[in-house]
Write an enzyme that holds these catalytic residues in place. Sequence first.
Site, PDB file in Angstrom:
ATOM      1  N   LYS A   1      46.237  44.950  44.365  1.00  0.00           N
ATOM      2  CA  LYS A   1      44.873  44.290  44.593  1.00  0.00           C
ATOM      3  C   LYS A   1      44.157  44.821  45.958  1.00  0.00           C
ATOM      4  CE  LYS A   1      45.097  39.918  43.230  1.00  0.00           C
ATOM      5  NZ  LYS A   1      45.807  38.387  43.195  1.00  0.00           N
TER       6      LYS A   1
ATOM      7  N   GLY B   1      49.334  35.730  38.372  1.00  0.00           N
ATOM      8  CA  GLY B   1      49.825  34.467  37.910  1.00  0.00           C
ATOM      9  C   GLY B   1      49.542  33.605  38.892  1.00  0.00           C
TER      10      GLY B   1
ATOM     11  N   ASN C   1      41.740  42.824  35.673  1.00  0.00           N
ATOM     12  CA  ASN C   1      42.859  42.493  34.735  1.00  0.00           C
ATOM     13  C   ASN C   1      42.718  43.509  33.583  1.00  0.00           C
ATOM     14  OD1 ASN C   1      44.376  40.464  36.089  1.00  0.00           O
ATOM     15  ND2 ASN C   1      43.164  39.071  35.190  1.00  0.00           N
TER      16      ASN C   1
ATOM     17  N   ARG D   1      43.654  44.461  30.784  1.00  0.00           N
ATOM     18  CA  ARG D   1      44.771  43.988  29.295  1.00  0.00           C
ATOM     19  C   ARG D   1      43.688  42.947  28.843  1.00  0.00           C
ATOM     20  NH1 ARG D   1      45.971  39.010  31.079  1.00  0.00           N
ATOM     21  NH2 ARG D   1      46.591  38.796  33.398  1.00  0.00           N
TER      22      ARG D   1
HETATM   23  P1  ADP Z   1      46.322  36.195  40.433  1.00  0.00           P
HETATM   24  O1  ADP Z   1      46.417  37.571  40.597  1.00  0.00           O
HETATM   25  O2  ADP Z   1      47.576  35.718  41.069  1.00  0.00           O
HETATM   26  O3  ADP Z   1      45.880  35.476  39.481  1.00  0.00           O
HETATM   27  P2  ADP Z   1      43.606  35.776  41.954  1.00  0.00           P
HETATM   28  O4  ADP Z   1      43.356  36.840  42.965  1.00  0.00           O
HETATM   29  O5  ADP Z   1      43.279  36.467  40.832  1.00  0.00           O
HETATM   30  O6  ADP Z   1      45.300  35.801  41.686  1.00  0.00           O
HETATM   31  O7  ADP Z   1      43.234  34.371  42.292  1.00  0.00           O
HETATM   32  C1  ADP Z   1      43.609  33.282  41.593  1.00  0.00           C
HETATM   33  C2  ADP Z   1      42.891  32.087  41.830  1.00  0.00           C
HETATM   34  O8  ADP Z   1      43.202  31.728  43.284  1.00  0.00           O
HETATM   35  C3  ADP Z   1      41.476  32.139  42.002  1.00  0.00           C
HETATM   36  O9  ADP Z   1      40.916  32.091  40.418  1.00  0.00           O
HETATM   37  C4  ADP Z   1      40.973  30.966  42.868  1.00  0.00           C
HETATM   38  O10 ADP Z   1      41.040  29.837  42.242  1.00  0.00           O
HETATM   39  C5  ADP Z   1      42.216  30.967  43.759  1.00  0.00           C
HETATM   40  N1  ADP Z   1      41.615  32.066  44.914  1.00  0.00           N
HETATM   41  C6  ADP Z   1      41.799  33.493  45.177  1.00  0.00           C
HETATM   42  N2  ADP Z   1      41.322  33.721  46.065  1.00  0.00           N
HETATM   43  C7  ADP Z   1      40.632  33.052  46.555  1.00  0.00           C
HETATM   44  C8  ADP Z   1      39.856  32.766  47.783  1.00  0.00           C
HETATM   45  N3  ADP Z   1      39.666  34.130  48.510  1.00  0.00           N
HETATM   46  N4  ADP Z   1      39.157  31.653  48.045  1.00  0.00           N
HETATM   47  C9  ADP Z   1      39.454  30.668  47.178  1.00  0.00           C
HETATM   48  N5  ADP Z   1      40.186  30.596  46.390  1.00  0.00           N
HETATM   49  C10 ADP Z   1      40.782  31.713  45.761  1.00  0.00           C
END
Ligand code: ADP
Length: 449
Positions: free
Chosen positions: A116, A164, A289, A291
Amino acid sequence: MFRKVLIANRGEAALRILRACHDLEIRTVAIHSTADADAMHVRLADESVCIGPADVQSSYLNVPAIITAAHVSGVDALHPGYGFLSENADFAQIVALHDITFIGPKAEHISVMGDKVEARRRMRALGVPVVPGAEGALSSLEELRALAGEIGFPLIVKAAAGGGGRGMKVVESEGELEGAWQLARAEALAGFGDDTVYAERYLATPRHVEFQILADAHGNVMQLGERDCSVQRRHQKMVEEAPSPVIDADARRRVGDTIVAAVRELGYLGLGTVEMLYDDGEFYFIEMNTRLQVEHPVTEMVTGIDLVCEQLRVAAGEPVSFKPDAFTVTGHAIECRITAEDPETLTPQPGRAEVYHAPSGPGVRVDSAMFGGSEVSPHYDSLIAKLIVHGRDRDEALRRLRRALREYAIDGLANTIPLHQRILEHPDFAAGEYDVHWLERELMGRENP
Ligand code: ADP
């Protein structure tokens, strides 16, 4: 087009891919653990191979067993589905080394987006706005302190290899920095075998808005609209809808064009999802993502495009089967993830469904591998079904969702239907006014995690 595809997955994900294959008249090979010998994906596939005992390391993550199954069944391609090995670049490479087409993007892109920190760097360099935060990985607590000085509190420490919704720690103040630093790295190491972390500003009330990408080898690179996945618990999606109730055509075009230009520049191929947070009128990239996504059906319902069939075509070197500039978004779709969990505490409750009857009728689609007497096993995730509704507008979709949830009959298995009904009845949800923390704040009585 492929002759025979091995589906390296189980449950509704395997069924979804199997259905696309059969629509394209491709033969299917299911793999399964000993616990899944009677599973729906095994029953409906043309052939099946048992690859090991119930635990996932010995079966659905067992690369040598899967490759052997692919060989003995003589497939020319392999679809990883979602979860399991779908974002494992080494696996994609191993499959290719055995002269089997991996149905997914190039291993290089799986690898870049799986990190990431690197994904943020690449996207920012390509002109996509990212959440303000670290330029790269953080190598010491002092670096985290210095970053906090720049971006302020609250901030979120995240695992570079995370996924996740795991491996994230919110930091509210200076005093919490050291604890979060230790904990985030320990969790990242335990969960993903890699303790690399980074940090970014923690947005107070963002929405999670993601864009569906599809690119073929004939120069077609497109985004098929957005999905709003802001109804979440523990950073995991529960309800998804398309289009987003808060994005207008202008904003969609603006960010969509930026994303498509970046993905084209990357040389990306196949399906992908660019996930953004949307806050105060601005979009910020969080991850991509590489996929098929669990919530892809809402996009299928509003575009009429079968994303898995397109993914198979693109992997076989064919162009997409529709005119990229002529597709339209029609009406509104909403998906509920119904899981075998306690609807109050959301703790998993595996067990057997004595009675299982899914809703149907106009505008209702159920993606599920359940049947009466089947079991949600403690070895696998607790998804029972994805219930997807489509209506001419959001109101009609909401009415159909209400009807479908009422019709659902699952006896003997605790499930989240009562929670979905509470979400649906809430005036904020009806108005489309919610953010990623809304569910836990309004319905579960929890402060931001
Ligand atoms: P994963 O790869 O574990 O799914 P993500 O980076 O896609 O993690 O983030 C998943 C969720 O976490 C987001 O949809 C949001 O709800 C919360 N989140 C992630 N980053 C932030 C942020 N900078 N501020 C607020 N919420 C966040």
